[in-house]
Write a protein that holds these residues in place. Structure first.
Motif, PDB file in Angstrom:
ATOM      1  N   ASP A 218       0.834  -1.216   0.000  1.00 14.57           N
ATOM      2  CA  ASP A 218       0.000   0.000   0.000  1.00 14.57           C
ATOM      3  C   ASP A 218       0.865   1.262   0.000  1.00 14.57           C
ATOM      4  OD1 ASP A 218      -2.345  -1.501   0.019  1.00 14.57           O
ATOM      5  OD2 ASP A 218      -2.352  -1.628   2.206  1.00 14.57           O
ATOM      6  N   ASN A 219       1.801   1.274  -0.927  1.00 15.57           N
ATOM      7  CA  ASN A 219       2.750   2.382  -1.060  1.00 15.57           C
ATOM      8  C   ASN A 219       2.329   3.235  -2.253  1.00 15.57           C
ATOM      9  OD1 ASN A 219       5.012   3.992  -1.736  1.00 15.57           O
ATOM     10  ND2 ASN A 219       6.405   2.522  -0.808  1.00 15.57           N
ATOM     11  N   ALA A 220       1.949   4.479  -1.998  1.00 14.09           N
ATOM     12  CA  ALA A 220       1.470   5.371  -3.064  1.00 14.09           C
ATOM     13  C   ALA A 220       2.513   5.549  -4.156  1.00 14.09           C
ATOM     14  CB  ALA A 220       1.085   6.729  -2.484  1.00 14.09           C
ATOM     15  N   GLU A 221       3.786   5.612  -3.775  1.00 13.65           N
ATOM     16  CA  GLU A 221       4.840   5.820  -4.773  1.00 13.65           C
ATOM     17  C   GLU A 221       4.909   4.661  -5.759  1.00 13.65           C
ATOM     18  OE1 GLU A 221       6.341   8.553  -5.164  1.00 13.65           O
ATOM     19  OE2 GLU A 221       6.063   9.576  -3.244  1.00 13.65           O
ATOM     20  N   LEU A 222       4.638   3.463  -5.287  1.00 16.59           N
ATOM     21  CA  LEU A 222       4.671   2.303  -6.174  1.00 16.59           C
ATOM     22  C   LEU A 222       3.459   2.276  -7.103  1.00 16.59           C
ATOM     23  CD1 LEU A 222       6.035  -0.388  -3.695  1.00 16.59           C
ATOM     24  CD2 LEU A 222       7.256   0.725  -5.567  1.00 16.59           C
ATOM     25  N   PHE A 223       2.318   2.749  -6.619  1.00 14.07           N
ATOM     26  CA  PHE A 223       1.151   2.868  -7.499  1.00 14.07           C
ATOM     27  C   PHE A 223       1.407   3.915  -8.590  1.00 14.07           C
ATOM     28  CE2 PHE A 223      -1.235   1.000  -3.848  1.00 14.07           C
ATOM     29  CZ  PHE A 223      -1.795  -0.068  -4.534  1.00 14.07           C
ATOM     30  N   ILE A 224       2.053   5.010  -8.233  1.00 18.10           N
ATOM     31  CA  ILE A 224       2.395   6.045  -9.217  1.00 18.10           C
ATOM     32  C   ILE A 224       3.333   5.465 -10.271  1.00 18.10           C
ATOM     33  CG2 ILE A 224       3.584   8.258  -9.565  1.00 18.10           C
ATOM     34  CD1 ILE A 224       2.748   8.905  -6.606  1.00 18.10           C
ATOM     35  N   LEU A 225       4.335   4.721  -9.810  1.00 24.87           N
ATOM     36  CA  LEU A 225       5.304   4.133 -10.732  1.00 24.87           C
ATOM     37  C   LEU A 225       4.645   3.129 -11.667  1.00 24.87           C
ATOM     38  CD1 LEU A 225       8.336   4.210 -11.389  1.00 24.87           C
ATOM     39  CD2 LEU A 225       8.621   2.270  -9.842  1.00 24.87           C
TER      40      LEU A 225
ATOM     41  N   ALA B  25       2.433  23.625  -5.102  1.00 28.96           N
ATOM     42  CA  ALA B  25       2.385  24.045  -3.695  1.00 28.96           C
ATOM     43  C   ALA B  25       2.803  22.899  -2.782  1.00 28.96           C
ATOM     44  CB  ALA B  25       0.982  24.518  -3.338  1.00 28.96           C
ATOM     45  N   LEU B  26       2.400  21.692  -3.124  1.00 29.57           N
ATOM     46  CA  LEU B  26       2.757  20.536  -2.302  1.00 29.57           C
ATOM     47  C   LEU B  26       4.249  20.221  -2.404  1.00 29.57           C
ATOM     48  CD1 LEU B  26      -0.329  18.254  -2.999  1.00 29.57           C
ATOM     49  CD2 LEU B  26       0.250  19.374  -0.833  1.00 29.57           C
ATOM     50  N   PHE B  27       4.813  20.365  -3.600  1.00 30.11           N
ATOM     51  CA  PHE B  27       6.245  20.138  -3.765  1.00 30.11           C
ATOM     52  C   PHE B  27       7.055  21.067  -2.861  1.00 30.11           C
ATOM     53  CE2 PHE B  27       5.528  18.137  -8.058  1.00 30.11           C
ATOM     54  CZ  PHE B  27       6.221  16.965  -7.792  1.00 30.11           C
ATOM     55  N   GLU B  28       6.565  22.283  -2.709  1.00 31.13           N
ATOM     56  CA  GLU B  28       7.298  23.282  -1.937  1.00 31.13           C
ATOM     57  C   GLU B  28       7.244  23.018  -0.434  1.00 31.13           C
ATOM     58  OE1 GLU B  28       5.460  26.866  -3.216  1.00 31.13           O
ATOM     59  OE2 GLU B  28       6.574  26.975  -5.109  1.00 31.13           O
ATOM     60  N   ASN B  29       6.264  22.255  -0.003  1.00 32.02           N
ATOM     61  CA  ASN B  29       6.071  22.064   1.441  1.00 32.02           C
ATOM     62  C   ASN B  29       6.299  20.634   1.927  1.00 32.02           C
ATOM     63  OD1 ASN B  29       5.082  24.806   2.261  1.00 32.02           O
ATOM     64  ND2 ASN B  29       3.527  24.341   0.737  1.00 32.02           N
ATOM     65  N   ILE B  30       6.376  19.684   1.000  1.00 28.81           N
ATOM     66  CA  ILE B  30       6.463  18.290   1.410  1.00 28.81           C
ATOM     67  C   ILE B  30       7.860  17.962   1.932  1.00 28.81           C
ATOM     68  CG2 ILE B  30       7.227  17.278  -0.785  1.00 28.81           C
ATOM     69  CD1 ILE B  30       5.038  15.094  -0.234  1.00 28.81           C
ATOM     70  N   GLU B  31       7.917  17.062   2.898  1.00 27.56           N
ATOM     71  CA  GLU B  31       9.189  16.644   3.472  1.00 27.56           C
ATOM     72  C   GLU B  31       9.096  15.187   3.882  1.00 27.56           C
ATOM     73  OE1 GLU B  31      12.235  17.786   7.153  1.00 27.56           O
ATOM     74  OE2 GLU B  31      10.380  18.927   6.845  1.00 27.56           O
ATOM     75  N   ASN B  32      10.101  14.418   3.494  1.00 29.75           N
ATOM     76  CA  ASN B  32      10.175  13.015   3.899  1.00 29.75           C
ATOM     77  C   ASN B  32      11.618  12.721   4.296  1.00 29.75           C
ATOM     78  OD1 ASN B  32      10.534  10.024   3.663  1.00 29.75           O
ATOM     79  ND2 ASN B  32       8.355  10.140   3.195  1.00 29.75           N
ATOM     80  N   LYS B  33      11.802  12.196   5.491  1.00 28.43           N
ATOM     81  CA  LYS B  33      13.142  11.981   6.028  1.00 28.43           C
ATOM     82  C   LYS B  33      13.719  10.616   5.684  1.00 28.43           C
ATOM     83  CE  LYS B  33      12.527  15.251   9.837  1.00 28.43           C
ATOM     84  NZ  LYS B  33      12.549  15.451  11.311  1.00 28.43           N
ATOM     85  N   THR B  34      12.965   9.795   4.943  1.00 32.78           N
ATOM     86  CA  THR B  34      13.486   8.493   4.533  1.00 32.78           C
ATOM     87  C   THR B  34      14.595   8.686   3.508  1.00 32.78           C
ATOM     88  OG1 THR B  34      11.315   7.470   4.860  1.00 32.78           O
ATOM     89  CG2 THR B  34      12.913   6.257   3.520  1.00 32.78           C
ATOM     90  N   PRO B  35      15.789   8.156   3.747  1.00 32.99           N
ATOM     91  CA  PRO B  35      16.875   8.321   2.778  1.00 32.99           C
ATOM     92  C   PRO B  35      16.511   7.768   1.404  1.00 32.99           C
ATOM     93  CG  PRO B  35      17.716   7.467   4.850  1.00 32.99           C
ATOM     94  CD  PRO B  35      16.219   7.417   4.948  1.00 32.99           C
ATOM     95  N   TYR B  36      16.807   8.547   0.380  1.00 35.36           N
ATOM     96  CA  TYR B  36      16.607   8.163  -1.026  1.00 35.36           C
ATOM     97  C   TYR B  36      15.137   8.102  -1.440  1.00 35.36           C
ATOM     98  CZ  TYR B  36      21.248   6.640   0.314  1.00 35.36           C
ATOM     99  OH  TYR B  36      22.507   6.590   0.853  1.00 35.36           O
ATOM    100  N   TYR B  37      14.262   8.640  -0.605  1.00 35.30           N
ATOM    101  CA  TYR B  37      12.838   8.640  -0.947  1.00 35.30           C
ATOM    102  C   TYR B  37      12.625   9.492  -2.203  1.00 35.30           C
ATOM    103  CZ  TYR B  37       7.827   8.299  -0.009  1.00 35.30           C
ATOM    104  OH  TYR B  37       6.480   8.008  -0.083  1.00 35.30           O
ATOM    105  N   PRO B  38      11.706   9.120  -3.083  1.00 35.49           N
ATOM    106  CA  PRO B  38      11.478   9.891  -4.317  1.00 35.49           C
ATOM    107  C   PRO B  38      11.173  11.367  -4.050  1.00 35.49           C
ATOM    108  CG  PRO B  38      10.329   7.789  -4.414  1.00 35.49           C
ATOM    109  CD  PRO B  38      10.861   7.908  -3.016  1.00 35.49           C
ATOM    110  N   THR B  39      11.837  12.225  -4.807  1.00 37.95           N
ATOM    111  CA  THR B  39      11.600  13.671  -4.717  1.00 37.95           C
ATOM    112  C   THR B  39      11.349  14.287  -6.092  1.00 37.95           C
ATOM    113  OG1 THR B  39      13.977  14.143  -4.876  1.00 37.95           O
ATOM    114  CG2 THR B  39      13.040  13.918  -2.652  1.00 37.95           C
ATOM    115  N   TRP B  40      11.384  13.452  -7.131  1.00 38.02           N
ATOM    116  CA  TRP B  40      11.268  13.958  -8.490  1.00 38.02           C
ATOM    117  C   TRP B  40       9.862  14.514  -8.745  1.00 38.02           C
ATOM    118  CZ3 TRP B  40       7.378  11.829 -11.306  1.00 38.02           C
ATOM    119  CH2 TRP B  40       6.890  10.574 -10.904  1.00 38.02           C
ATOM    120  N   GLY B  41       9.746  15.266  -9.815  1.00 38.50           N
ATOM    121  CA  GLY B  41       8.437  15.760 -10.248  1.00 38.50           C
ATOM    122  C   GLY B  41       8.405  17.246 -10.523  1.00 38.50           C
ATOM    123  N   LEU B  42       9.015  18.036  -9.652  1.00 38.72           N
ATOM    124  CA  LEU B  42       8.961  19.485  -9.807  1.00 38.72           C
ATOM    125  C   LEU B  42       9.603  19.930 -11.121  1.00 38.72           C
ATOM    126  CD1 LEU B  42       8.026  22.099  -8.458  1.00 38.72           C
ATOM    127  CD2 LEU B  42      10.240  22.216  -7.295  1.00 38.72           C
TER     128      LEU B  42
END
Length: 207
Positions: free
Chosen positions: A99-106, A178-195
């Motif tokens: 149930d990982n949103a990033e994997l559904f996006i991929l 707006a979400l790209f500018e405010n989102i934060e995830n501390k998991t190393p190597y977590y996806p940040t692409w898109g902007l």
């Protein structure tokens, strides 16, 4: 008591060593990718995934590279092989991180690649999958900017195909920014692409 302490120390050292190897491998893979050595990076991500089977991210990036690379060739056999390989990586990642949103996006991106590559064969079967996968991703993480942005691009493409106005989805792009500018995830190597894709997608709002 000493035996227990030695076991705990040994376990901790092994865990730290494994994490170090993982970090070194991931950094090297990203360096290869940034140096335009995509296939070498994908192969390294795959090796890391096979060695560190508790991490979903190496599988994620190995799949992502193979999906992206399909847009750089017109060889049907090569495209099919890459997409099948990417699907296997995604399947492995799903076993590790459910149930990982990033994997559904991929996976939505993978199915989009099928549609783009051969719309006559895959348009009818894979288009509903793309829509469903983005909906699943957004239901799991409604504030995920990649889900919102990529879904908006998909809907814009569908609107153009069916002769409706793609600009109706422009507010979703602004929401993603707006979400790209405010989102934060501390998991190393977590996806940040898109902007970096916003400008390209926003062209649909200027036409």
């Amino acid at each position: 008591m000493k035996t227990v302490i030695l076991i705990l120390v040994s376990f901790t050292v092994n865990m730290l060593t494994a994490q170090t190897h993982y970090d070194e491998g991931m950094k090297k893979a990203f360096e290869l990718w940034e140096s335009d050595k995509a296939d070498e990076a994908a192969n390294l991500f795959e090796r890391i995934a096979n060695a560190e089977d508790q991490h979903w991210l190496p599988y994620y990036y190995a799949a992502q590279i193979n999906i992206i690379q399909t847009y750089r060739t017109k060889d049907a056999a090569a495209i099919e092989a890459r997409l099948k390989k990417a699907q296997k990586f995604i399947n492995h990642a799903n076993l590790i991180s459910k149930d990982n949103a990033e994997l559904f996006i991929l996976e939505a991106m993978l199915n989009t690649a099928y549609v783009v590559y051969n719309p006559s064969n895959y348009g009818m079967t894979h288009s509903p999958k793309v829509e469903a996968l983005y909906q699943q991703a957004k239901s799991l993480d409604s504030m995920n900017p990649r889900a919102i942005l990529n879904h908006a691009e998909w809907k814009m493409g569908s609107a153009k195909y069916f002769g409706t106005d793609p600009k109706q989805y422009c507010p979703e792009i602004n929401k993603a920014i707006a979400l790209f500018e405010n989102i934060e995830n501390k998991t190393p190597y977590y996806p940040t692409w898109g902007l970096n894709q916003v400008a390209r997608i926003q062209k649909n709002c200027d036409e």
